[in-house]
Scaffold this motif. Structure first.
Motif, short mmCIF file in Angstrom:
data_model
loop_
_atom_site.label_atom_id
_atom_site.label_comp_id
_atom_site.label_asym_id
_atom_site.label_seq_id
_atom_site.Cartn_x
_atom_site.Cartn_y
_atom_site.Cartn_z
N PRO A 1 17.46 43.11 27.47
CA PRO A 1 17.11 44.22 26.50
C PRO A 1 16.37 46.00 27.58
O PRO A 1 16.14 46.69 27.10
CB PRO A 1 16.12 44.12 25.61
N THR A 2 15.56 44.95 28.86
CA THR A 2 14.89 45.94 29.33
C THR A 2 15.83 47.21 30.52
O THR A 2 15.73 47.60 31.16
CB THR A 2 13.87 45.50 29.79
N LEU A 3 17.34 46.10 30.58
CA LEU A 3 18.04 46.94 31.12
C LEU A 3 18.89 47.87 30.84
O LEU A 3 19.45 47.41 29.54
CB LEU A 3 18.95 46.14 32.30
N VAL A 4 19.73 49.20 31.96
CA VAL A 4 20.79 49.69 30.71
C VAL A 4 21.97 49.25 31.56
O VAL A 4 21.77 48.56 33.10
CB VAL A 4 20.33 50.75 31.56
N ARG A 5 23.36 48.78 30.72
CA ARG A 5 24.06 48.10 31.37
C ARG A 5 25.33 49.12 31.08
O ARG A 5 25.72 49.70 30.52
CB ARG A 5 24.59 46.94 31.16
N LEU A 6 25.81 50.06 33.17
CA LEU A 6 27.07 50.98 32.57
C LEU A 6 28.15 49.84 33.00
O LEU A 6 28.24 49.81 34.63
CB LEU A 6 26.07 52.06 33.76
N ASP A 7 29.17 50.06 32.61
CA ASP A 7 30.61 49.01 32.74
C ASP A 7 31.01 49.99 34.05
O ASP A 7 31.01 51.75 33.79
CB ASP A 7 31.34 49.40 31.59
N CYS A 8 31.69 49.43 34.65
CA CYS A 8 32.37 50.02 35.94
C CYS A 8 34.67 50.04 36.23
O CYS A 8 35.15 51.01 35.83
CB CYS A 8 32.41 49.62 37.86
N PHE A 9 34.21 48.31 35.86
CA PHE A 9 36.19 48.33 36.02
C PHE A 9 36.18 47.15 35.59
O PHE A 9 35.16 45.83 35.64
CB PHE A 9 36.46 48.76 37.53
N PRO A 10 37.24 46.35 34.86
CA PRO A 10 37.78 45.49 34.44
C PRO A 10 37.94 44.18 35.60
O PRO A 10 38.95 45.38 37.07
CB PRO A 10 38.55 45.28 33.41
N LEU A 11 38.29 42.84 35.99
CA LEU A 11 38.48 42.27 36.80
C LEU A 11 39.53 41.79 36.70
O LEU A 11 39.19 41.16 36.01
CB LEU A 11 37.40 41.43 37.78
N GLU A 12 40.92 41.28 37.11
CA GLU A 12 41.86 40.83 35.92
C GLU A 12 41.89 39.52 36.91
O GLU A 12 40.80 39.05 37.78
CB GLU A 12 43.22 41.30 36.33
N ARG A 13 43.14 38.06 35.64
CA ARG A 13 43.08 37.03 36.57
C ARG A 13 43.93 36.56 37.22
O ARG A 13 45.02 37.27 36.37
CB ARG A 13 42.21 35.88 35.13
N CYS A 14 44.29 35.97 38.89
CA CYS A 14 45.11 35.26 38.57
C CYS A 14 45.36 33.19 38.48
O CYS A 14 43.84 33.01 38.85
CB CYS A 14 46.02 35.80 39.83
N ILE A 15 46.27 33.15 38.97
CA ILE A 15 46.50 31.47 39.12
C ILE A 15 46.83 31.22 40.39
O ILE A 15 47.17 31.96 41.02
CB ILE A 15 46.96 30.50 38.34
N ILE A 16 46.08 30.44 41.20
CA ILE A 16 45.57 30.63 42.76
C ILE A 16 46.21 28.70 42.80
O ILE A 16 45.64 28.23 42.35
CB ILE A 16 44.62 30.40 43.69
N ALA A 17 47.20 28.74 43.64
CA ALA A 17 48.23 28.11 43.72
C ALA A 17 48.50 27.75 45.34
O ALA A 17 48.75 28.93 45.78
CB ALA A 17 49.59 27.08 42.59
N LYS A 18 48.81 26.34 45.55
CA LYS A 18 48.95 25.91 47.05
C LYS A 18 50.63 26.23 47.25
O LYS A 18 51.33 25.88 46.22
CB LYS A 18 48.51 24.58 47.57
N VAL A 19 50.75 26.76 48.19
CA VAL A 19 52.56 26.51 48.82
C VAL A 19 53.75 26.16 48.46
O VAL A 19 52.51 25.04 48.52
CB VAL A 19 52.48 27.72 50.32
N GLY A 20 54.21 25.48 47.78
CA GLY A 20 55.36 24.99 47.09
C GLY A 20 54.59 24.61 45.41
O GLY A 20 55.48 23.44 45.60
#
Length: 315
Positions: free
Chosen positions: A156-175
């Motif tokens: 509550p003592t801080l001001v939060r200012l939204d900047c940008f969203p971070l989308e998600r992905c799945i990381i998998a090994k080649v193959g």
């Protein structure tokens, strides 16, 4: 009333009511701290801390107000010092940024490079932690600004200012078999062991929430402290990892592939957190604007003034 006494009271509170830990951190004596606390209590006419057998165990009701006021007073003193520094040295100064691994590793490098080019006389200090820890640093006055995602508790003592969203992905090994799936589903992902963030990061909550809402129990094998650690274990063939899209670089992550998962998991919001009563140097406004062009100086100042007004209204 001496500021030193307020600082001692605040530091004892921050060190979980341990005078010995406080004395060690401040390089002073336990009796000296105890004496100053007692003198402040005598001056105020009430007890700040509750005690059991002469040991501090918590705060009294008025003591909670003392902590809040002490934090504001000391932050205002810091702001005055910063103002003096800016008047005497307009082009130089220091900026301490508290941030998470993902931001420090993947988001901030280009921004900080541009910032240093524009403000070569400003000393940059980076401090890392999870989203909650970095806001605690700002709240305590150990950092000027926090850059991270959602926290595990409100500030509550801080001001939060939204900047940008971070989308998600799945990381998998080649193959990996998932790379052949045309449109990924939660059921597809749940067939394989998953490496995600530890519970102190919003990424884990959002991943688990998606499975919970779908009535699916995923195979979480462990929580990694950051995306790079998760990718390391994916390369070993121990599972797949759910990370922010910005954490994957095909040119560098040659043995891995990313699968878009924004349709399955909610994004995390990168935000800037500041003390509402802090005085911001001109270069701090520049850094915030580099992070998010919509966060102009006027927008930031307006948000901070509104937060200060809200605090006054609740008294």
């Amino acid at each position: 009333m001496k500021l030193l006494r307020l600082r001692y009271v605040l530091e004892v509170f921050r060190h979980d009511n341990h005078i010995s830990k406080t004395a060690e951190a401040l390089h002073t004596s336990q009796p000296g701290i105890s004496k100053h606390i007692q003198m402040l209590e005598d001056e105020l006419g009430f007890k700040i801390f509750t005690r059991k057998r002469n040991r501090i165990v918590g705060l009294t009701d008025p003591g909670e107000e003392v902590i809040a006021i002490a934090q504001r007073v000391l932050n205002d003193i810091d702001s005055l010092k910063r103002l003096g520094e800016e008047v005497s040295a307009r082009e130089g100064g220091a900026l301490t940024i508290a941030t998470t691994h993902t931001q420090a590793r993947y988001v901030l490098p280009d921004i900080i490079a541009r910032f240093i080019k524009r403000h070569p006389k400003v000393d940059i200090n980076l401090r890392q932690g999870n989203p909650t820890q970095i806001c605690e640093m700002v709240e305590a006055g150990d950092a000027d600004i926090a850059i991270g995602t959602e926290t595990t508790r409100p500030f509550p003592t801080l001001v939060r200012l939204d900047c940008f969203p971070l989308e998600r992905c799945i990381i998998a090994k080649v193959g990996h078999p998932l790379l052949k799936v045309r449109k990924l589903s939660l059921q597809d992902i749940a067939r394989y062991p998953i490496i995600t963030h530890d519970p102190s990061f919003s990424g884990r909550w959002k991943v688990l929430d998606a499975f919970t809402q779908a009535g699916i129990t995923p195979k979480i094998i462990f929580g990694a402290v950051d995306a790079d650690v998760g990718k390391t274990y994916v390369e070993l063939g121990l599972g797949i990892s759910v990370v922010t899209t910005v954490s994957y670089n095909r040119r560098k992550d040659t043995g891995l592939r990313a699968i878009a998962a924004g349709h399955l998991f909610a994004p995390s919001m990168t935000a800037v957190s500041l003390r509402a009563n802090n005085y911001l140097r001109n270069y701090t406004y520049d850094l915030i604007r580099m992070l998010s062009p919509k966060l102009t100086r006027d927008v930031v100042m307006s948000a901070m003034q509104s937060a200060r007004g809200a605090k006054v209204a609740t008294k």
